[in-house]
Design a protein around this motif. Structure first.
Motif, PDB file in Angstrom:
ATOM      1  N   THR A  32      23.127  35.372   0.040  1.00  0.00           N
ATOM      2  CA  THR A  32      23.812  36.799   0.129  1.00  0.00           C
ATOM      3  C   THR A  32      24.822  36.646  -0.561  1.00  0.00           C
ATOM      4  N   ILE A  33      25.633  37.624  -0.520  1.00  0.00           N
ATOM      5  CA  ILE A  33      26.399  38.474  -1.398  1.00  0.00           C
ATOM      6  C   ILE A  33      27.514  38.525  -0.026  1.00  0.00           C
ATOM      7  N   ASN A  34      28.684  38.503  -0.063  1.00  0.00           N
ATOM      8  CA  ASN A  34      30.136  38.712   1.153  1.00  0.00           C
ATOM      9  C   ASN A  34      30.814  39.962   0.673  1.00  0.00           C
ATOM     10  N   LYS A  35      31.550  40.985   1.628  1.00  0.00           N
ATOM     11  CA  LYS A  35      32.602  41.792   0.696  1.00  0.00           C
ATOM     12  C   LYS A  35      33.631  41.145   0.684  1.00  0.00           C
ATOM     13  N   GLY A  36      34.066  41.634  -1.062  1.00  0.00           N
ATOM     14  CA  GLY A  36      35.068  40.656  -2.106  1.00  0.00           C
ATOM     15  C   GLY A  36      34.511  39.707  -2.526  1.00  0.00           C
ATOM     16  N   ASP A  37      33.307  39.259  -3.145  1.00  0.00           N
ATOM     17  CA  ASP A  37      32.863  38.184  -3.622  1.00  0.00           C
ATOM     18  C   ASP A  37      33.433  38.822  -4.953  1.00  0.00           C
ATOM     19  N   PHE A  38      33.747  37.646  -5.561  1.00  0.00           N
ATOM     20  CA  PHE A  38      33.317  38.040  -7.242  1.00  0.00           C
ATOM     21  C   PHE A  38      32.297  36.930  -7.705  1.00  0.00           C
ATOM     22  N   LEU A  39      31.147  36.493  -7.841  1.00  0.00           N
ATOM     23  CA  LEU A  39      30.206  36.132  -8.190  1.00  0.00           C
ATOM     24  C   LEU A  39      30.186  35.914  -9.725  1.00  0.00           C
ATOM     25  N   ALA A  40      29.708  34.244 -10.301  1.00  0.00           N
ATOM     26  CA  ALA A  40      29.111  34.349 -11.215  1.00  0.00           C
ATOM     27  C   ALA A  40      28.180  34.500 -11.756  1.00  0.00           C
ATOM     28  N   ILE A  41      26.408  33.971 -12.141  1.00  0.00           N
ATOM     29  CA  ILE A  41      25.356  33.774 -12.492  1.00  0.00           C
ATOM     30  C   ILE A  41      25.534  33.881 -13.595  1.00  0.00           C
ATOM     31  N   MET A  42      24.790  32.037 -13.452  1.00  0.00           N
ATOM     32  CA  MET A  42      24.933  31.543 -14.878  1.00  0.00           C
ATOM     33  C   MET A  42      23.434  31.233 -15.285  1.00  0.00           C
ATOM     34  N   GLY A  43      23.211  30.807 -16.428  1.00  0.00           N
ATOM     35  CA  GLY A  43      21.364  30.468 -16.995  1.00  0.00           C
ATOM     36  C   GLY A  43      20.470  31.005 -17.358  1.00  0.00           C
ATOM     37  N   PRO A  44      19.528  30.226 -18.202  1.00  0.00           N
ATOM     38  CA  PRO A  44      19.621  30.020 -19.777  1.00  0.00           C
ATOM     39  C   PRO A  44      18.177  31.595 -20.177  1.00  0.00           C
ATOM     40  N   SER A  45      18.100  32.599 -21.241  1.00  0.00           N
ATOM     41  CA  SER A  45      17.532  33.143 -21.412  1.00  0.00           C
ATOM     42  C   SER A  45      16.503  33.053 -20.260  1.00  0.00           C
ATOM     43  N   GLY A  46      15.418  33.896 -19.778  1.00  0.00           N
ATOM     44  CA  GLY A  46      14.443  33.797 -19.430  1.00  0.00           C
ATOM     45  C   GLY A  46      14.345  33.335 -17.661  1.00  0.00           C
ATOM     46  N   SER A  47      15.573  33.300 -17.517  1.00  0.00           N
ATOM     47  CA  SER A  47      16.294  32.202 -15.855  1.00  0.00           C
ATOM     48  C   SER A  47      15.549  33.523 -14.768  1.00  0.00           C
ATOM     49  N   GLY A  48      15.904  34.802 -14.972  1.00  0.00           N
ATOM     50  CA  GLY A  48      15.964  35.898 -14.588  1.00  0.00           C
ATOM     51  C   GLY A  48      17.158  36.239 -14.103  1.00  0.00           C
ATOM     52  N   LYS A  49      17.945  36.141 -14.639  1.00  0.00           N
ATOM     53  CA  LYS A  49      19.371  37.082 -14.160  1.00  0.00           C
ATOM     54  C   LYS A  49      19.463  38.076 -14.760  1.00  0.00           C
ATOM     55  N   THR A  50      18.712  39.126 -15.512  1.00  0.00           N
ATOM     56  CA  THR A  50      18.890  40.063 -15.650  1.00  0.00           C
ATOM     57  C   THR A  50      18.220  40.907 -14.874  1.00  0.00           C
ATOM     58  N   THR A  51      16.131  40.075 -14.307  1.00  0.00           N
ATOM     59  CA  THR A  51      16.189  40.740 -13.493  1.00  0.00           C
ATOM     60  C   THR A  51      16.629  40.743 -12.118  1.00  0.00           C
ATOM     61  N   LEU A  52      17.686  39.862 -11.814  1.00  0.00           N
ATOM     62  CA  LEU A  52      18.049  40.422 -10.130  1.00  0.00           C
ATOM     63  C   LEU A  52      18.806  41.499 -10.889  1.00  0.00           C
ATOM     64  N   LEU A  53      19.734  40.709 -11.487  1.00  0.00           N
ATOM     65  CA  LEU A  53      21.202  42.060 -11.470  1.00  0.00           C
ATOM     66  C   LEU A  53      20.224  43.352 -11.754  1.00  0.00           C
ATOM     67  N   ASN A  54      19.482  43.540 -11.741  1.00  0.00           N
ATOM     68  CA  ASN A  54      18.643  45.017 -11.712  1.00  0.00           C
ATOM     69  C   ASN A  54      18.124  45.181 -10.445  1.00  0.00           C
ATOM     70  N   MET A  55      17.896  44.164 -10.260  1.00  0.00           N
ATOM     71  CA  MET A  55      17.047  44.075  -8.557  1.00  0.00           C
ATOM     72  C   MET A  55      18.658  44.534  -7.202  1.00  0.00           C
TER      73      MET A  55
END
Lengths: 231, 395
Positions: A32-55
């Motif tokens: 879950t992500i709350n309103k007003g959140d500033f969330l960083a998502i980190m992880g190695p290549s292939g971890s799914g960061k970009t796929t998550l961002l796309n979704m």
């Protein structure tokens, strides 16, 4: 950061078919992500960061599961409905700025406003305000090629916020910038989060950039590895 | 709807402003479209010029009589007796109780074409002075009329322009006999300007035609009089003749070059296929070149319809630009160009290429067809561009 929920991802699975192989990126992901959140998502290549961002940005859909945004389902929207949803709710900030090279800074910032019912005068006013916010009011007529990398990213931020979306999605926003300029951009994102209440989700490789966020999630092989941060 | 329009305008403007990035590919498409249109228009202008040259020669109120089934003057024979019977036919226009009628001969002589220095057939027409009254627009532009009973002739302006040896006062030799050019005439650019005219009786004598002719022209009271003349011929067994309005006769003769129009269209279509292949390459390159921009706009919320419209308009603009250039080139190179070709009676018809507004529109339609087909599939690809492309690495 308020406790009011903005995003909810429930039992998300995502897989790709590559040749004869079925590649699973997420299997039963929840967050879950709350309103007003500033969330960083980190992880190695292939971890799914970009796929998550796309979704999260309505650019890609999960194979199964539910995504709700501000109480409404997003994963069931059609392609054209998603385009409208993105226009109303999301501001994108890309690693390579993605400005239109044939348009000056002001015209680049104006682009999202072409999707609204604002008239030309109202659009110009909004563009001026956005450029002032990023400190580039005097560069409105400059073409992207006449601006430094940092200035181009500021124009991209102005474009992302000009239509006042609830959420900013940042894909490696400082990945193409030097340290000092990167910090300036990240401070600007902090300002937008703190002063203007924008919810920000930032994908980054850079731990220094992640420090500017309120919280950081680490993805590895499609799973969050710091479980205490995940709902 | 309003938003779709404003989005589309924005995308169109961006696409057109990005053309300098792929200027050579875009120019290749413009050039291909221009060449196709120029070639199509060259063929059509030639056919149009030929048809105009023949059709403008024919009057609705002039009847032409030829032997039944002959089809053209060259194959026809009309006897003196038949001419006498025609002189008393009904519904003919008369001056001083005498019909305006011309019994004519049509023989073929050789001339040397200026362009190729090769021999070509030219019609030598025998007529009497009244025959000139049946050609509207006839005027002597140099010299004088031939003297009946002498080896004098007058030459059409087209013959003078396209063939060697017919200058005023020059001696011309056909077979055993010499002729003197005493005048140059114009009939307003129509097919009669591709002829030599002399006295019918002299030609009867020199070409052993006895008292026979090959055609008779007569002015009718009105175009409607043709039916009356047809009835007269049918009821008179000695008149084994066909009668037509002169305009209908030349329209049939003009259609003899219609195969050139078909040939021109086929050639143009084959070339258009090549142009479309090149243009498809240009437009796919354009979409690939703009893929990040298209995907970014889609991420921002622009519709896929605007991506489609923007691409197809770019293709239409490039092809139409080529079409206009091709049409202008065709106009500058071909409009008014004089040429001669074989007409319906195995003789040379001198004519001018004519480019009309109607032909320009046909040329532009061809260009737009190239643009539409070559733009459609790349535009479809643009509309289906995955938004994720906006997030891909690399400048």
């Amino acid at each position: 950061m308020s406790d009011e929920m903005l995003f909810s991802l429930n039992n998300i699975t995502k897989s790709f078919v590559k040749g004869r192989e079925n590649i699973s990126v997420f299997d039963n992901l929840n967050m879950t992500i709350n309103k007003g959140d500033f969330l960083a998502i980190m992880g190695p290549s292939g971890s799914g960061k970009t796929t998550l961002l796309n979704m999260l940005g309505g650019v890609d859909q999960p194979t199964s599961g539910e995504i709700t945004f501000d109480g409404g389902r997003v994963d069931t929207l059609s392609e054209s409905q998603l385009a409208g949803w993105r226009a109303n709710n999301i501001g994108f900030i890309f690693q390579f700025y993605n400005l239109m090279p044939m348009l000056n800074a002001a015209r680049n910032v104006e682009l999202p406003l072409l999707l609204t019912h604002l008239n030309k005068t109202q659009r110009q006013k909004s563009v001026e305000t956005a450029l002032e916010l990023v400190g580039l009011a005097d560069r409105a007529k400059h073409m992207p090629s006449e601006l430094s990398g940092g200035q181009q990213q500021r124009v991209a931020i102005a474009r992302a916020v000009v239509s006042d979306p609830k959420l900013l999605l940042c894909d490696e926003p400082t990945g193409d910038l030097d340290r000092q300029t990167a910090d300036e951009i990240l401070e600007m994102l902090q300002l937008l989060n703190r002063e203007f209440g924008k919810t920000i989700i930032m994908v980054t490789h850079d731990p220094s950039a992640a420090k500017f966020a309120q919280r950081t999630l680490h993805l590895d092989k499609g799973e969050f590895v710091e479980k205490d941060l995940v709902a | 709807m309003g938003q779709i329009i404003s989005q589309s305008f924005a995308v169109i403007a961006m696409n057109l402003r990005s053309i300098p990035r792929r200027i050579w590919m875009s120019l290749a498409m413009v050039f291909a479209s221009a060449v196709v249109v120029a070639i199509l228009l060259a063929f059509l202008a030639m056919v149009k010029g030929f048809e105009t040259t023949l059709s403008s020669a024919g009057s609705n109120d002039v009847a032409i009589f030829m032997r039944g089934g002959s089809g053209a003057e060259l194959n026809s024979t009309v006897t003196r007796e038949q001419v006498n019977l025609l002189e008393v036919a009904p519904a003919l226009f008369k001056i001083d109780d005498k019909p305006v009628l011309s019994a004519e001969l049509y023989v073929i002589v050789d001339g040397i074409k200026k362009t190729t220095q090769t021999e070509a057939n030219i019609p030598l027409r025998g007529l009497d002075i009244d025959g000139t009254k049946l050609r509207s627009g006839f005027q002597l532009i140099e010299g004088r009329m031939f003297e009946p009973g002498t080896n004098e002739l007058i030459v059409g302006a087209g013959i003078l322009r396209e063939f060697d040896g017919f200058d005023l006062n020059q001696e011309v030799r056909f077979g055993k006999y010499s002729w003197k050019v005493v005048g140059v005439f114009s009939t307003g650019g129509n097919v009669f300007e591709s002829e030599l005219w002399s006295d019918a009786k002299v030609i009867q004598s020199l070409y052993n035609r006895g008292s026979s002719f090959q055609s008779v022209r007569a002015k009718m009271d009105s175009p409607a009089s043709l039916t009356e003349l047809q009835t007269y011929i049918e009821n008179e067994p000695r008149l084994n003749l066909d009668v037509k309005a002169e305009s209908a006769y030349f329209a049939e003769q003009g259609s003899s070059l219609s195969y050139m129009a078909i040939f021109g269209r086929v050639i143009s279509m084959i070339m258009a296929l090549g142009a479309i292949a090149g243009a498809l390459n240009t437009m796919y390159t354009s979409v690939a070149d703009r893929s990040r921009e298209i995907a970014t706009l889609r991420a921002i919320g622009f519709s896929n319809i605007s991506a489609f419209i923007g691409t197809i308009i770019e293709a239409l603009v490039l092809a139409a630009l080529g079409g206009v250039i091709g049409a202008l080139a065709a106009y500058l190179l071909f409009d008014g160009l004089h040429a001669s070709t074989l007409g319906g009676s195995f003789t040379q018809v001198v004519f001018s290429f004519r480019l009309s507004t109607e032909l320009f529109i046909q040329g532009l339609n061809m260009a737009l067809m190239i643009g539409l087909i070559s733009g459609f599939f790349p535009a479809w690809r643009a509309a289906k561009m995955p938004v994720m492309v906006a997030f891909q690495n690399g400048h």
